[in-house]
Write an enzyme that holds these catalytic residues in place. Structure first.
Site, PDB file in Angstrom:
ATOM      1  CB  THR A 107     -14.367   3.452  70.410  1.00  0.00           C
ATOM      2  OG1 THR A 107     -14.957   3.914  68.819  1.00  0.00           O
ATOM      3  CG2 THR A 107     -13.425   3.141  70.766  1.00  0.00           C
ATOM      4  CB  THR A 183     -22.748  -2.446  64.778  1.00  0.00           C
ATOM      5  OG1 THR A 183     -21.989  -2.169  64.031  1.00  0.00           O
ATOM      6  CG2 THR A 183     -22.970  -1.556  66.002  1.00  0.00           C
ATOM      7  CG  ASP A 184     -20.150  -5.740  61.200  1.00  0.00           C
ATOM      8  OD1 ASP A 184     -20.530  -5.036  61.795  1.00  0.00           O
ATOM      9  OD2 ASP A 184     -18.687  -5.773  60.811  1.00  0.00           O
ATOM     10  CE  LYS A 262     -23.984  -3.766  61.523  1.00  0.00           C
ATOM     11  NZ  LYS A 262     -22.800  -3.494  61.410  1.00  0.00           N
TER      12      LYS A 262
END
Ligand SMILES: [Zn+2]
Lengths: 445, 631
Positions: A107, A183-184, A262
């Site tokens: 989101t 984001t993962d 990441k």
């Protein structure tokens, strides 16, 4: 109670609520041990136990009340559902470029129902404009909700879907595409789109947030503004990730889709370009390129869509004491490729050699990356490396392990031919290899 | 003017906040301490008002955001980690803090909740890096007794303290996040307080209970009192951040005065026929008039190419200089609004002119330009046009409110007891659950354990100390309000020194030493106990106390024995004393012969002057008397 599923209540608590004929949002009175509590019935977190009900007191605080045999619950008022009418979308400036925003689940904008505490995503164009009004000065936005998935639930088949969707938008003449993503696994999707969308005429920008969009300090809006700016105006036409450069809200960095990872569980600046400079920086609305080596925006280019992926490829991290029969298992299960995340310059223990030899014999492509994250593998320095190459293990230079596994999945989506696949694996298709590595900062500054 | 507070319908509710003395912060393991040095880490953020389901945004918050307000945070690695920086989710609730709040709550007969839910209270002025303050109710519906009256305690809560504001440069506000996350207890009373004095008494009573837990921080900046005050025909006003207890009654008094005066002004304005719609947002550029002005503020602004904008307030002449509270006029109130909404330094108005280098001629020209009648007031601002317009808009709005009466708002306390406009009162509490922290259940066993070792209530302790130790009322009160009530009992019980001597030392003597600038806090409790053990054994005289404490405070980590030796305070033996007394009598033979027994007082004075701190005065008296009798 009709919203049992959503309410999160189970067991004792649910029974008591049903008996009182109360629903989420209703005003209830709970009497227990001579104490009287009044407030709005709030949904229960799915991790909560079955013994407590949660109400929001008049002063705004939530409290949990344990339901005992002598707890009395009465409904004293009907809840009022908030009726939200989004403000009319701003007048679109026809001079501004058109940007498509595709959501896949992370989101990037949301709205809080302060009554029950529910946080709801705001995803339509008018939603986005009203939550992030700055967007209307940057681009004409068209939004689409493609998927609603936590990023850890995204699989190669979703990459295909996203790639096709992006291609559609580009065919329609949009001047840039933004993909909102959790984001993962955003780095993996970025790599996947880099291979699936070739000869791009316009930029494709992935964006997410490390702090949820419902909080005033969220990085979501700043990242989104950066992503839309890049999609609308950037001089490059590549797949890139747009996220915070530092912990400050000052600059957004754009990272090449095949070179990004990441690197922190929670920080805003978690995304780093590995073994390559970042592509560009956006600060105060201006885009500055950070490398001369990029593919330029060119609307006349014809997009080549190659959206197929095979899921018969694995990523295996070597560790001391690893049981080599894991490799045998992949071979038995019909896997076509294994990316190894070896130690240092690209090594695995000699006790794995037999299994690797067996894999190669069965036409499984075995390729080497490093678990060091930073740096390039070199399998010529030590005997062990030379022996691995002799077994048929392919060194993958400075390619990220995550990019390598995505690339090999994509390759087997294009061809069944092992020799051709090997050739493709060693070819620099979309900037996944850097020919040289310059001395840049790693890790802590 | 004597005010009948009952008649005007004064209602005051208190919210007392005090920092807890825990070993770590509320949601992380950082030290709950402040740092004075230059910050190791700085970072810049913006806070964006979040929308509610109803599409509402807090107008004040949105205004700040639109103005491009940025926040520069300062941190160091000892007092802050990623949690305070909002770069890592909060850790579970600090149970040490929960226990302290439960203890205080039970002492106030409040009922603990079964399950604690941490909430996020939206605050986007930058004082919280997240944009919200984490807070949770621990107990509800308590009561305390204050002078025989029941004061209901609405709730006892636990919350995180906010970052410290360090300054503001243009649109950038600087905050230091060392204080962020220090646990605070919040005690909220019902609005049942009906006089300024009572407000202070209730606050004092709550403060005593909190201190009785022995687990709250003390000293400046550790306590903060918020009030809500209303009177009949006035408005509900929230006042934030009263730091000193002694100021509370004054703050209430001033607020009542302010509201009464505003009501009076509103009546008068309406009587002369001013209507809200008469105040128009029509701004005149009057820069030309001040081209040659002697007024430094306006000069500077014009040199910076800024403009002077003016606004006419119809029939307001004389009202702007009306004093609401000492040194605080309606014009001051308007200036505060102008500062908040327009970010200007201040305003000028015709009620205070000519002054500040502005001439009567300039005022005349100004009045003409804005077409002001004799009974009108004119307000003007020198700044960039955008700020000046926002400022004058705010002034116009405040003028309209003045016609209506008292506007509801949140005000901040000044050190002199007056208050200033802070922001409009936020709408319904904007709280939503902190989903990163699981609900914490309070079990019956846990409560039983805390209940069984609840500290004595201050009133009980007061009576017991008087009864058991024979202290007078004043001394007992002083002792309870000091931080040494526990130490007092320990010392008396182990040293057998007279309780009154110990109590006087722990209250009056230490206070006097502090006034002299002696850092009493550097003398450890153990050192004080050791001193009294020596006095108890007759090795030291109680007169030696001030010198000893003063020496020890200046020589940290040195022993009491060392101090005694260095100061030459070792008691002299009875035999030595006897010899000394004989010598004194010999030296004052004539006096003794003349006065006989009556010379005792003078001789006593001579001996004590020479030997103060090394002898027991009672013993001196006794020996002198014996000797004189024998002569
Ligand atoms: Zn911390």
């Amino acid at each position: 109670m009709s919203e049992k599923e959503e309410s999160g209540y189970k067991g004792e608590a649910l029974k008591a609520i049903i008996k009182a004929e109360a629903e989420i949002g209703d005003i209830i009175r709970v009497t227990k041990n001579g104490q009287v509590y009044e407030g709005i019935l709030i949904p229960r977190s799915e991790y909560g136990d079955e013994k407590h009900i949660v109400i929001k007191l008049k002063n705004g605080y939530n409290i949990g009340i344990r339901v005992t045999p002598d707890t009395k619950i009465e409904k004293i008022g009907k809840g009022v559902k908030p009726a939200f009418t989004p403000p009319p979308p701003p007048v679109q400036n026809p001079e501004l470029p058109k940007v498509a925003v595709i959501s896949t689940g992370g989101t990037i904008a949301s709205r809080v129902d302060y009554r029950t505490g529910a946080v709801r995503p705001a995803l339509t164009a008018s939603d986005l404009y009203s939550v992030v009004p700055e967007l209307s000065d940057i681009a004409r936005i068209d939004t689409q909700i493609l998927l609603s998935l936590f990023s850890e639930n995204i699989e190669p088949k979703h990459w295909t879907e996203i790639a096709k969707n992006v291609a559609e938008k580009i065919e329609e003449g949009t001047e840039g595409v933004v993909v909102a993503h959790g984001t993962d696994t955003m780095g993996y999707t970025a790599a996947a789109l880099s291979f699936a969308l070739q000869n791009l005429p316009v930029p494709v920008i992935l964006v997410g947030s490390q702090r949820s969009a419902d909080r005033p300090s969220s990085d979501a809006a700043t990242n989104l503004i950066g992503a839309v700016t890049a999609a609308a105006k950037a001089p490059f036409a590549e797949v890139a990730v747009a996220m915070h450069e530092t912990t400050s809200d000052t600059a957004i960095l754009l990272h090449r889709g095949t070179k990004v990872r990441k690197c922190h569980t929670s920080r805003r600046d978690a995304f780093k370009s590995i073994n390559a400079p970042s592509l560009a920086r956006i600060k105060d609305g201006k885009i500055t390129m950070l490398t001369e080596n990029y593919r330029k925006r060119d609307p006349t280019k014809k997009l080549v869509l190659k959206p197929e992926f095979s899921d018969k490829v694995a990523l295996l991290k070597f560790h001391p004491g690893m049981n080599p029969s894991i490799i045998d298992w992949f071979v038995e299960k019909g896997y076509k490729g294994i990316i190894l995340e070896g130690t240092g310059l690209g090594h695995v223990g000699r006790y794995c050699f037999e299994s690797l030899r067996n894999a190669v014999k069965h036409n499984v492509i075995v390729a080497m990356t490093s678990q060091c994250i930073w740096g390039r593998v070199n399998m010529n320095v030590y005997d062990q490396g030379r022996d691995l190459q002799a077994l048929g293990v392919i060194p993958l230079e400075d390619m990220l392990p995550e990019t390598a596994v995505v690339k090999l999945m994509w390759i087997f989506g294009q061809t069944e031919n092992v020799e051709e696949a090997k050739k493709l694996l060693k070819t620099n298709i979309t900037g996944e290899f850097s020919p040289r590595t310059t001395f840049d900062k790693i890790g802590n500054k | 003017m004597e005010i009948d507070y009952e008649k005007i319908g004064l209602k005051v509710g208190l919210e007392i906040h005090q920092q807890l003395n825990t070993s770590a912060k509320l949601f992380c393991k950082c030290k709950p301490e402040l740092f004075k040095e230059e910050p190791e880490i700085t970072f810049l953020r913006r806070l964006r008002p979040t929308q509610s389901e109803l599409g509402q945004i807090d107008p004040a918050a949105y205004f700040e955001f639109k103005k491009g307000v940025k926040i520069l945070y300062e941190a160091d690695r000892r007092t802050s980690c990623l949690v305070e920086m909002d770069e890592e989710p909060p850790h579970p609730l600090n149970m040490e803090a929960v226990e302290i709040v439960l203890t205080a709550a039970l002492m106030m007969k409040a009922k603990p909740v079964d399950e604690i839910h941490v909430m996020r209270k939206t605050v986007i002025d930058g004082s919280n890096t997240t944009g919200f303050q984490r807070t949770c109710v621990i107990a509800l519906n308590g009561e305390i007794q204050v002078r025989g009256k029941n004061v209901p305690i609405q709730h006892v809560s636990l919350e995180e303290d906010a970052a410290r504001k360090m300054g503001q440069e243009g649109n950038t506000i600087r905050y230091r996040i060392d204080r962020l996350g220090i646990p605070l207890i919040e005690v909220a009373t019902a609005p049942v307080i009906h006089s300024p004095k009572e407000a202070e008494e209730v606050a004092l009573a709550i403060g005593r209970i909190l201190r009785a837990t022995g687990k709250v921080k003390r000293g400046l900046g550790t306590i903060r009192q918020d009030l809500n005050i209303s009177i009949k025909n006035g408005a509900l006003i929230e006042i934030k951040g009263v730091q000193e207890l002694e100021l509370l009654s004054l703050v209430v008094e001033y607020e009542v005065q302010r509201q009464l005066n505003l009501i009076k002004i509103s009546r008068e304005l309406r009587k002369i026929g001013v209507k809200e719609e008469d105040v128009k947002e029509e701004f005149f550029d009057v820069t030309e008039i001040f081209k040659e002005t002697e007024c430094k503020v306006i000069r500077k602004a014009i040199n910076r190419k800024q403009r002077v904008l003016a606004l006419k307030l119809p029939k307001f002449k004389g009202f702007l200089k009306r004093e609401l509270v000492p040194n605080f006029r309606l014009g001051t109130e308007m200036a505060d609004h102008a500062r908040f909404w327009g970010r200007v330094g201040g305003i000028f108005h015709t009620d205070e002119l000519p002054a500040y280098g502005i001439t009567a001629e300039e005022v005349e020209k100004l009045r003409k330009t804005v077409k002001a009648e004799k009974e009108d007031a004119v307000v003007f601002v020198a700044d960039n046009p955008e700020n000046a317009k926002d400022a004058l808009k705010a002034v116009a709005e405040r003028a309209r409110q003045a016609i209506k009466g008292v506007p509801e708002e949140t005000r901040a306390a000044n050190p002199d007891g007056t208050t200033r406009y802070m922001r409009p009162r936020p709408g319904a509490a904007r709280m939503y659950p902190e989903t990163d922290i699981p609900p914490t259940q309070i079990t019956d066993e846990h409560l039983k354990k805390i209940s069984s070792r609840l500290p004595e209530l201050p009133e009980q302790k007061f009576e017991r100390l008087m009864r058991e130790y024979g202290l007078n009322e004043k001394l007992t009160r002083q002792l309870l309000d000091s931080e040494y009530a526990e130490l007092f009992e320990v010392i008396v019980n182990e040293s057998k020194v007279s309780p009154t001597v110990v109590a006087v030392f722990l209250t009056e003597t230490l206070k006097a030493l502090k006034r002299e600038g002696i850092q009493v806090g550097k003398v450890s409790e153990e050192q004080m106990r050791e001193i009294f053990r020596c006095i108890g054994r007759g090795e030291l005289a109680k007169e030696a106390l001030p010198d000893l404490v003063s020496w020890l405070s200046k020589h940290e980590n040195r022993s009491v024995q060392e101090a005694v030796e260095k100061l030459g305070l070792k008691m002299i033996s009875e035999a030595e004393l006897a010899r000394f007394i004989e010598k004194v009598i010999e030296e004052n033979k004539i006096l003794v012969q003349e006065k006989g027994q009556k010379a005792l007082g003078v001789l006593m004075g001579i001996v004590m002057k020479k030997l103060r701190g090394r002898v027991n005065a009672v013993l001196v008296g006794k020996l002198l008397k014996d000797k004189l009798e024998k002569l």
